[in-house]
Enzyme design. Structure first.
Site, PDB file in Angstrom:
ATOM      1  N   THR A 183     -11.843  -6.949 -19.660  1.00  0.00           N
ATOM      2  CA  THR A 183     -11.018  -6.337 -18.618  1.00  0.00           C
ATOM      3  C   THR A 183     -10.388  -7.365 -17.687  1.00  0.00           C
ATOM      4  O   THR A 183     -10.843  -8.500 -17.591  1.00  0.00           O
ATOM      5  CB  THR A 183     -11.850  -5.347 -17.780  1.00  0.00           C
ATOM      6  OG1 THR A 183     -12.883  -6.049 -17.109  1.00  0.00           O
ATOM      7  CG2 THR A 183     -12.439  -4.249 -18.640  1.00  0.00           C
ATOM      8  N   ASP A 184      -9.360  -6.907 -17.001  1.00  0.00           N
ATOM      9  CA  ASP A 184      -8.736  -7.745 -15.978  1.00  0.00           C
ATOM     10  C   ASP A 184      -9.274  -7.335 -14.612  1.00  0.00           C
ATOM     11  O   ASP A 184     -10.188  -6.515 -14.510  1.00  0.00           O
ATOM     12  CB  ASP A 184      -7.208  -7.667 -16.052  1.00  0.00           C
ATOM     13  CG  ASP A 184      -6.655  -6.268 -15.807  1.00  0.00           C
ATOM     14  OD1 ASP A 184      -7.379  -5.404 -15.263  1.00  0.00           O
ATOM     15  OD2 ASP A 184      -5.489  -6.031 -16.165  1.00  0.00           O
ATOM     16  N   VAL A 185      -8.698  -7.872 -13.569  1.00  0.00           N
ATOM     17  CA  VAL A 185      -9.188  -7.630 -12.212  1.00  0.00           C
ATOM     18  C   VAL A 185      -9.103  -6.149 -11.814  1.00  0.00           C
ATOM     19  O   VAL A 185      -9.861  -5.690 -10.976  1.00  0.00           O
ATOM     20  CB  VAL A 185      -8.455  -8.544 -11.194  1.00  0.00           C
ATOM     21  CG1 VAL A 185      -7.016  -8.100 -11.006  1.00  0.00           C
ATOM     22  CG2 VAL A 185      -9.202  -8.612  -9.888  1.00  0.00           C
ATOM     23  N   SER A 186      -8.232  -5.396 -12.459  1.00  0.00           N
ATOM     24  CA  SER A 186      -8.103  -3.971 -12.127  1.00  0.00           C
ATOM     25  C   SER A 186      -9.088  -3.094 -12.898  1.00  0.00           C
ATOM     26  O   SER A 186      -9.097  -1.880 -12.714  1.00  0.00           O
ATOM     27  CB  SER A 186      -6.665  -3.498 -12.372  1.00  0.00           C
ATOM     28  OG  SER A 186      -6.363  -3.565 -13.754  1.00  0.00           O
TER      29      SER A 186
END
Length: 153
Positions: free
Chosen positions: A19-22
């Site tokens: 996943t990314d930061v979101s």
């Protein structure tokens, strides 16, 4: 040769590293999910990347990918990645792949069309698909198109 079938499916889970930061799956990781499903599809046919490379001196390389992102996958989601061969040529395969939520909803998250080319393992020049491999793909994919419930999971 064109082949239409229900294809092969492989379960996956979204990990924090995907996943990314979101908190959603980073777009490039969908390609990894699709690659894992293609590798497991190959295993389901009785082949591995290493056995093809060492025993038959053939490797596969992706020559084209087109991905349509429909909905985000999120941390801890259970996913199902599918592979269906849509075209089988002398030295290449075209596959359609989907990534769906693995729940009852089965929402479509992403879909791709992937062209994979058979290359000589030493020179990386295109070469014919091995006959045994070609025959196995035709047999399995044609059987799957006649009996959609026979997809591997």
């Amino acid at each position: 040769m064109s082949i239409s079938s229900s294809g092969f499916s492989w379960p996956l889970r979204v990990y924090y590293e995907d996943t990314d930061v979101s908190g959603v799956v980073y777009h490039a990781n969908y390609l990894k999910f699709f690659e894992r499903a293609r590798t497991e599809w190959l295993r389901s046919l009785g082949y591995s990347q290493e056995s093809l490379r060492h025993e038959v001196e053939v490797a596969f390389t992706v020559s084209r990918v087109e991905v349509a992102f429909r909905s985000p996958a999120r941390l801890d989601d259970q996913l199902i990645a599918t592979v269906a061969v849509t075209e089988l040529k002398r030295a290449s395969l075209v596959m359609t792949q989907q990534l769906r939520l693995g729940d009852i909803d089965g929402r479509l998250l992403a879909e791709a069309e992937v062209k994979v080319v058979s290359v000589d393992a030493a020179s990386f020049k295109p070469c014919a698909l091995p006959d045994g491999f070609r025959n196995r793909v035709q047999t399995v994919e044609n059987a799957a198109s006649r009996n959609p419930s026979s997809s591997a999971a």
